[in-house]
Write a protein that holds these residues in place. Structure first.
Motif, mmCIF file in Angstrom:
data_model
loop_
_atom_site.group_PDB
_atom_site.id
_atom_site.type_symbol
_atom_site.label_atom_id
_atom_site.label_comp_id
_atom_site.label_asym_id
_atom_site.label_seq_id
_atom_site.Cartn_x
_atom_site.Cartn_y
_atom_site.Cartn_z
ATOM 1 N N ARG A 39 0.839 -1.187 0.000
ATOM 2 C CA ARG A 39 0.000 0.000 0.000
ATOM 3 C C ARG A 39 0.874 1.237 0.000
ATOM 4 O O ARG A 39 1.882 1.283 0.691
ATOM 5 C CB ARG A 39 -0.905 0.008 1.237
ATOM 6 N N CYS A 40 0.455 2.233 -0.783
ATOM 7 C CA CYS A 40 1.123 3.521 -0.768
ATOM 8 C C CYS A 40 0.984 4.105 0.634
ATOM 9 O O CYS A 40 -0.092 4.080 1.217
ATOM 10 C CB CYS A 40 0.489 4.432 -1.807
ATOM 11 N N SER A 41 2.081 4.620 1.187
ATOM 12 C CA SER A 41 2.059 5.149 2.557
ATOM 13 C C SER A 41 1.225 6.414 2.671
ATOM 14 O O SER A 41 0.834 6.799 3.761
ATOM 15 C CB SER A 41 3.482 5.444 3.028
ATOM 16 N N ILE A 42 0.952 7.071 1.560
ATOM 17 C CA ILE A 42 0.188 8.318 1.607
ATOM 18 C C ILE A 42 -1.300 8.069 1.347
ATOM 19 O O ILE A 42 -2.137 8.387 2.168
ATOM 20 C CB ILE A 42 0.763 9.351 0.608
ATOM 21 N N CYS A 43 -1.633 7.464 0.194
ATOM 22 C CA CYS A 43 -3.047 7.318 -0.162
ATOM 23 C C CYS A 43 -3.619 5.943 0.220
ATOM 24 O O CYS A 43 -4.813 5.733 0.124
ATOM 25 C CB CYS A 43 -3.264 7.578 -1.648
ATOM 26 N N GLN A 44 -2.774 5.032 0.656
ATOM 27 C CA GLN A 44 -3.195 3.705 1.115
ATOM 28 C C GLN A 44 -3.785 2.820 0.018
ATOM 29 O O GLN A 44 -4.395 1.801 0.297
ATOM 30 C CB GLN A 44 -4.212 3.816 2.272
ATOM 31 N N PHE A 65 5.664 4.810 -2.018
ATOM 32 C CA PHE A 65 4.966 5.966 -2.586
ATOM 33 C C PHE A 65 4.563 5.658 -4.015
ATOM 34 O O PHE A 65 5.386 5.213 -4.814
ATOM 35 C CB PHE A 65 5.877 7.198 -2.554
ATOM 36 N N CYS A 66 3.304 5.943 -4.343
ATOM 37 C CA CYS A 66 2.821 5.678 -5.696
ATOM 38 C C CYS A 66 3.064 6.902 -6.589
ATOM 39 O O CYS A 66 3.307 8.006 -6.088
ATOM 40 C CB CYS A 66 1.339 5.316 -5.673
ATOM 41 N N GLY A 67 2.983 6.683 -7.893
ATOM 42 C CA GLY A 67 3.232 7.746 -8.852
ATOM 43 C C GLY A 67 2.303 8.939 -8.668
ATOM 44 O O GLY A 67 2.726 10.087 -8.788
ATOM 45 N N THR A 68 1.037 8.655 -8.367
ATOM 46 C CA THR A 68 0.057 9.730 -8.192
ATOM 47 C C THR A 68 0.454 10.642 -7.035
ATOM 48 O O THR A 68 0.420 11.872 -7.157
ATOM 49 C CB THR A 68 -1.337 9.130 -7.918
ATOM 50 N N CYS A 69 0.847 10.034 -5.930
ATOM 51 C CA CYS A 69 1.224 10.828 -4.752
ATOM 52 C C CYS A 69 2.525 11.580 -4.993
ATOM 53 O O CYS A 69 2.652 12.734 -4.593
ATOM 54 C CB CYS A 69 1.346 9.932 -3.522
ATOM 55 N N ILE A 70 3.482 10.923 -5.653
ATOM 56 C CA ILE A 70 4.745 11.597 -5.959
ATOM 57 C C ILE A 70 4.460 12.801 -6.854
ATOM 58 O O ILE A 70 4.998 13.883 -6.651
ATOM 59 C CB ILE A 70 5.736 10.613 -6.629
HETATM 60 ZN ZN LIG Z 1 -0.320 7.131 -3.197
#
Ligand SMILES: [Zn+2]
Length: 81
Positions: A39-44, A65-70
């Motif tokens: 899971r992405c640490s930001i958006c889960q 971290f996923c691309g969207t959050c980055i």
């Molecule tokens: Zn994310």
């Protein structure tokens, strides 16, 4: 007679707690197809590890971290200038 009934009720409660605890353990364990997912640490949101950037922060904690959050972090940085 009452003691027997109480003993039976106690055993049933113990069995129920064991069953619930066991289910919780199973839920925590990852399914084979989820081994390469995190899971992405930001958006889960869950992604395949190949789609995530992995960073170790501190001694133990791994963050993904996923691309969207980055992208949104990058946009946030740019908008400061
Ligand atoms: Zn994310």
């Amino acid at each position: 007679m009452t003691v027997t009934v109480l003993a039976i009720i106690f055993i049933i409660i113990v069995l129920l707690v064991t069953a619930v605890g066991f289910k919780a353990v199973i839920k925590q364990g990852k399914k084979p197809e989820d081994i390469n997912k995190e899971r992405c640490s930001i958006c889960q949101v869950q992604y395949h590890k190949a789609e995530l950037i992995e960073r170790q922060i501190g001694d133990h904690r791994l963050y993904f971290f996923c691309g969207t959050c980055i992208g949104s972090l990058h946009n946030e940085l740019i908008s400061k200038h």
